[in-house]
Design an enzyme around this catalytic site. Structure first.
Site, mmCIF file in Angstrom:
data_model
loop_
_atom_site.group_PDB
_atom_site.id
_atom_site.type_symbol
_atom_site.label_atom_id
_atom_site.label_comp_id
_atom_site.label_asym_id
_atom_site.label_seq_id
_atom_site.Cartn_x
_atom_site.Cartn_y
_atom_site.Cartn_z
ATOM 1 N N ALA A 50 0.822 -1.205 0.000
ATOM 2 C CA ALA A 50 0.000 0.000 0.000
ATOM 3 C C ALA A 50 0.860 1.260 0.000
ATOM 4 O O ALA A 50 0.577 2.219 -0.712
ATOM 5 C CB ALA A 50 -0.938 -0.003 1.204
ATOM 6 N N GLU A 51 1.915 1.274 0.821
ATOM 7 C CA GLU A 51 2.870 2.386 0.786
ATOM 8 C C GLU A 51 4.293 1.876 0.974
ATOM 9 O O GLU A 51 4.519 0.856 1.644
ATOM 10 C CB GLU A 51 2.595 3.426 1.894
ATOM 11 C CG GLU A 51 1.691 4.551 1.477
ATOM 12 C CD GLU A 51 0.247 4.155 1.528
ATOM 13 O OE1 GLU A 51 -0.573 4.804 0.853
ATOM 14 O OE2 GLU A 51 -0.080 3.188 2.246
ATOM 15 N N THR A 52 5.208 2.627 0.369
ATOM 16 C CA THR A 52 6.628 2.503 0.680
ATOM 17 C C THR A 52 7.092 3.857 1.181
ATOM 18 O O THR A 52 6.796 4.890 0.570
ATOM 19 C CB THR A 52 7.445 2.073 -0.554
ATOM 20 O OG1 THR A 52 7.008 0.766 -0.961
ATOM 21 C CG2 THR A 52 8.927 2.037 -0.248
ATOM 22 N N HIS A 82 0.451 4.074 8.646
ATOM 23 C CA HIS A 82 1.132 2.802 8.892
ATOM 24 C C HIS A 82 2.580 2.822 8.426
ATOM 25 O O HIS A 82 3.457 2.229 9.069
ATOM 26 C CB HIS A 82 0.352 1.635 8.254
ATOM 27 C CG HIS A 82 0.642 1.378 6.822
ATOM 28 N ND1 HIS A 82 0.088 2.117 5.798
ATOM 29 C CD2 HIS A 82 1.448 0.465 6.233
ATOM 30 C CE1 HIS A 82 0.519 1.658 4.636
ATOM 31 N NE2 HIS A 82 1.347 0.656 4.866
ATOM 32 N N ALA A 293 -3.003 8.284 2.413
ATOM 33 C CA ALA A 293 -3.221 6.895 2.792
ATOM 34 C C ALA A 293 -2.842 6.682 4.236
ATOM 35 O O ALA A 293 -2.313 7.549 4.869
ATOM 36 C CB ALA A 293 -2.421 5.971 1.868
#
Length: 293
Positions: A50-52, A82, A293
């Site tokens: 979902a994210e880096t 997160h 996000a």
């Protein structure tokens, strides 16, 4: 460069929300800067979580300790809980920055504080909630009729919808693409917990088709909107939310006016080496709009 995959808002592997974390090396002259945006986006697309998160040190004596940015597989975002928790976990667990850390981000300075019980607490801006009419088509797309809907402001960029009960949230099977028409990022669906003795006060699920995420496993930024809503409804500043995705995770929230504290744990699952360095050609890539996000 070392690259890690960290599961956030959980105390065990393969649960919570996985994030890539890359602590960037100094430049040859000893200074620090982010590489070309195209390279950052390519790495995030390769990691495909979902994210880096990408972070580099800042000079001592300033208003923040590390600069931090977040990318989904499709675009850079304004706010991510997160992956911030995951980055703070890496800094703390490796000794790179063992105490409280201040991150300079698109959403201002965000502070992460390690707690005595092994958790981490994030200090984030509270999302401003504006009640709106439930948009046409939302009930049909979700498969459930919301009781109320709220705009969560530009940093979060979601439509928050309140549903009848916890079972309804668990049972959602939405048409993901159609959800993207109703907000900048997607939809947060929530309801009060049926049985608070299970250790949580409300449940949620988050669908973000506009940033390439069909369902986000556990979304810190969404809880900056969930916290003011449920603290207002339940009359308590401190709550625990369960994000009821297949991976699941819990987020502690504490409403402090214009700031919301988010607490949780994290665990490193993969620790490896990234061989594709920023000085390698990345080719062309289109620029995509930012979200959260």
């Amino acid at each position: 460069m070392r690259i890690r995959i960290v599961d956030a808002f959980t105390d065990r592997p393969f649960a919570g929300n996985p994030a890539g974390v890359l602590l960037l090396d100094a430049l040859p002259d000893g200074t620090w800067a982010f590489p070309d945006d195209r390279w950052l986006q390519r790495v995030a697309t390769e990691v495909n979580h979902a994210e880096t998160a990408f972070a580099h040190r800042l000079p001592e004596g300033g208003g923040a300790d590390w600069a931090l940015r977040w990318f989904t597989p499709a675009t850079e975002v304004n706010l991510c809980g997160h992956a911030t928790l995951a980055t703070a976990h890496v800094l703390h667990s490796t000794g790179a920055h063992p105490g409280q850390v201040r991150f300079a981000t698109r959403s201002g300075v965000l502070v992460a504080t390690p707690e005595a019980d092994g958790s981490l607490t994030l200090d984030f801006p509270t999302a401003p909630l504006t009640e709106v009419e439930v948009p046409d088509g939302v009930a049909e797309t979700l498969g459930a009729r919301p009781l109320a809907a709220f705009d969560t402001g530009p940093n979060v960029g979601d439509l928050l919808v309140v549903l009848d009960d916890e079972k309804t949230v668990h049972a959602l099977a939405p048409g993901h693409r159609a959800l993207g028409a109703h907000s900048a990022r997607g939809i947060i669906a929530t309801a009060e917990a049926e049985d608070p003795s299970r250790g949580y006060d409300f449940v949620s699920r988050c669908f973000f088709p506009n940033v390439g995420i069909a369902e986000d496993p556990v979304t810190g930024s969404a809880h900056t909107a969930l916290a003011p809503y449920w603290s207002g409804r339940l009359g308590r500043p401190r709550l625990t939310g369960l994000q009821a995705s297949p991976r699941s995770g819990r987020v502690g929230t504490e409403l402090r006016g214009e700031r919301t504290l988010l607490s949780g744990r994290a665990v490193t699952v993969i620790d490896g080496e990234l061989h594709a360095r920023p000085d390698q050609a990345v080719g062309s890539q289109s620029t995509l709009p930012a979200s959260s996000a």
